[in-house]
Write a protein that holds these residues in place. Structure first.
Motif, mmCIF file in Angstrom:
data_model
loop_
_atom_site.group_PDB
_atom_site.id
_atom_site.type_symbol
_atom_site.label_atom_id
_atom_site.label_comp_id
_atom_site.label_asym_id
_atom_site.label_seq_id
_atom_site.Cartn_x
_atom_site.Cartn_y
_atom_site.Cartn_z
ATOM 1 N N GLY A 92 -10.602 -6.543 4.847
ATOM 2 C CA GLY A 92 -9.716 -7.631 4.455
ATOM 3 C C GLY A 92 -9.206 -7.488 3.033
ATOM 4 N N THR A 93 -9.904 -6.733 2.212
ATOM 5 C CA THR A 93 -9.473 -6.484 0.842
ATOM 6 C C THR A 93 -8.498 -5.311 0.760
ATOM 7 N N VAL A 94 -8.778 -4.260 1.503
ATOM 8 C CA VAL A 94 -7.975 -3.035 1.430
ATOM 9 C C VAL A 94 -6.558 -3.255 1.958
ATOM 10 N N ALA A 95 -6.424 -3.959 3.081
ATOM 11 C CA ALA A 95 -5.102 -4.139 3.697
ATOM 12 C C ALA A 95 -4.078 -4.780 2.756
ATOM 13 N N PRO A 96 -4.366 -5.940 2.147
ATOM 14 C CA PRO A 96 -3.385 -6.535 1.236
ATOM 15 C C PRO A 96 -3.085 -5.665 0.025
ATOM 16 N N MET A 97 -4.075 -4.924 -0.448
ATOM 17 C CA MET A 97 -3.843 -4.056 -1.595
ATOM 18 C C MET A 97 -2.754 -3.033 -1.302
ATOM 19 N N ILE A 98 -2.702 -2.572 -0.049
ATOM 20 C CA ILE A 98 -1.729 -1.548 0.317
ATOM 21 C C ILE A 98 -0.348 -2.148 0.540
ATOM 22 N N PHE A 99 -0.262 -3.242 1.343
ATOM 23 C CA PHE A 99 1.088 -3.754 1.608
ATOM 24 C C PHE A 99 1.647 -4.575 0.444
ATOM 25 N N LEU A 100 0.799 -4.880 -0.549
ATOM 26 C CA LEU A 100 1.294 -5.514 -1.767
ATOM 27 C C LEU A 100 1.609 -4.501 -2.872
ATOM 28 N N SER A 101 1.260 -3.237 -2.619
ATOM 29 C CA SER A 101 1.532 -2.189 -3.598
ATOM 30 C C SER A 101 3.026 -1.860 -3.639
ATOM 31 N N ASP A 102 3.438 -1.037 -4.607
ATOM 32 C CA ASP A 102 4.842 -0.637 -4.715
ATOM 33 C C ASP A 102 5.307 0.058 -3.436
ATOM 34 N N PHE A 103 4.431 0.891 -2.857
ATOM 35 C CA PHE A 103 4.777 1.579 -1.611
ATOM 36 C C PHE A 103 4.987 0.577 -0.481
ATOM 37 N N GLY A 104 4.097 -0.405 -0.378
ATOM 38 C CA GLY A 104 4.207 -1.392 0.685
ATOM 39 C C GLY A 104 5.422 -2.281 0.542
ATOM 40 N N VAL A 105 5.738 -2.658 -0.687
ATOM 41 C CA VAL A 105 6.908 -3.503 -0.926
ATOM 42 C C VAL A 105 8.199 -2.735 -0.634
ATOM 43 N N ALA A 106 8.237 -1.445 -1.006
ATOM 44 C CA ALA A 106 9.431 -0.627 -0.775
ATOM 45 C C ALA A 106 9.611 -0.279 0.701
ATOM 46 N N ASN A 107 8.506 -0.210 1.433
ATOM 47 C CA ASN A 107 8.557 0.137 2.865
ATOM 48 C C ASN A 107 7.762 -0.902 3.642
ATOM 49 N N PRO A 108 8.331 -2.077 3.880
ATOM 50 C CA PRO A 108 7.553 -3.197 4.445
ATOM 51 C C PRO A 108 6.885 -2.875 5.782
ATOM 52 N N GLU A 109 7.646 -2.347 6.738
ATOM 53 C CA GLU A 109 7.068 -2.092 8.059
ATOM 54 C C GLU A 109 6.056 -0.954 8.017
ATOM 55 N N LEU A 110 6.434 0.159 7.387
ATOM 56 C CA LEU A 110 5.514 1.289 7.284
ATOM 57 C C LEU A 110 4.305 0.911 6.444
ATOM 58 N N GLY A 111 4.556 0.178 5.367
ATOM 59 C CA GLY A 111 3.456 -0.230 4.502
ATOM 60 C C GLY A 111 2.453 -1.105 5.222
ATOM 61 N N LEU A 112 2.932 -2.016 6.071
ATOM 62 C CA LEU A 112 2.040 -2.886 6.826
ATOM 63 C C LEU A 112 1.223 -2.081 7.827
#
Length: 291
Positions: A92-112
């Motif tokens: 539960g900690t790792v998932a938000p860290m990734i989709f809230l990162s610069d990579f996740g924000v720039a690539n919403p679907e892939l980042g999620l």
């Protein structure tokens, strides 16, 4: 042996209806007690059968059921896993860290997608670590899993500095709060996982190997059962399922809380597994998936 001897031999006893019922109660007492409590609630609790009540109940038990599936496998193998709550917090900690990162924000679907896969995989690797300690170094399961019970949540707390991670991601939150045909998404996930695991247990050799290892590991190894591989797979699956439950819990709360996610889940999962019909001594699965 003459005909008179054959005539005098005792006939096998045919089990009566009462004997069958007594056997069912003995073998599945906790499950029957659960159904009894369910009937009592239906009779005396107002609005118990309303759709909204059912929806609330499904959302409350889904994560427990998912973790309990993994715990059932572990207990059937003759072990126990105290780390499931900590692995929920880790995923539960790792998932938000990734989709809230610069990579996740720039690539919403892939980042999620990457966030969910990496988070669940991290929990699975942690479960594999448990299995490695238990199968390779013969450490008692309660001691081996106690390591991640403490350090797993500690890692999650370090990653977030012990602070609440809030987010606004409707796609991710749909996992915990969405509905499909009026049924919570998490309930569908639980159903798919339960049916998939049940099918694997009944249709693959893994289910028989699991019971052999849980019943008598030394005898199973002498019979050619790869006990080490069975335990590694079992604890890894338990970790993966804990990771999925952690993702769902985080999605429900729209926040990652390393301090509270999965608290006391190990006790809930063990209790649920016992109610389902598994024996703490190992070597037996719930009646629905027995051979």
């Amino acid at each position: 042996m003459n005909s008179s001897t054959l005539a005098e031999s005792p006939k096998p006893k045919v089990p009566t209806v009462g004997t069958k019922i007594a056997s069912q109660i003995k073998n599945n007492g906790a499950l029957w007690a659960f159904f009894l409590l369910l009937v009592i609630n239906i009779l005396i609790t107002p609005n118990f059968l309303q759709i909204q009540t059912l929806y609330v109940n499904l959302t409350q038990v889904a994560t427990v059921a998912i973790v309990a599936i993994g715990m059932t496998l572990v207990i059937a193998s003759g072990g126990i896993d105290l780390s499931v709550g900590a692995l929920m917090a880790l995923a539960g900690t790792v998932a938000p860290m990734i989709f809230l990162s610069d990579f996740g924000v720039a690539n919403p679907e892939l980042g999620l997608f990457v966030a969910i896969v990496v988070a669940i995989s991290a929990a699975g690797i942690a479960g594999l670590f448990n299995g490695f300690l238990i199968s390779k170094y013969k450490i008692q399961p309660i001691i081996a899993t106690l390591i991640l019970f403490i350090s797993g949540r500690g890692i999650a707390q370090v990653l977030t500095n012990g602070e609440l991670q809030t987010f606004d991601n409707p796609s991710f939150e749909f996992i915990g709060t969405g509905r499909v045909f009026g049924v919570p998404v998490q309930a569908w996930i639980t159903l798919v996982l339960a049916l998939s695991i049940a099918w694997v247990l009944k249709r693959s050799i893994y289910g028989r190997f699991l019971l052999a290892v849980g019943g008598n590991e030394k005898a199973a190894e002498l019979a050619g059962v790869p006990a080490t591989k069975v335990k590694l797979m079992t604890y890894m699956v338990c970790g993966l399922l804990a990771g999925i439950a952690g993702i769902i819990t985080t999605a429900i709360n729209s926040a990652s809380d390393a301090n509270q996610t999965g608290q006391l889940m190990e006790l809930d999962a063990i209790s649920a597994a016992i109610v389902g019909g598994v024996l703490l001594t190992g070597g037996r699965l719930p009646s629905l998936v027995r051979f």
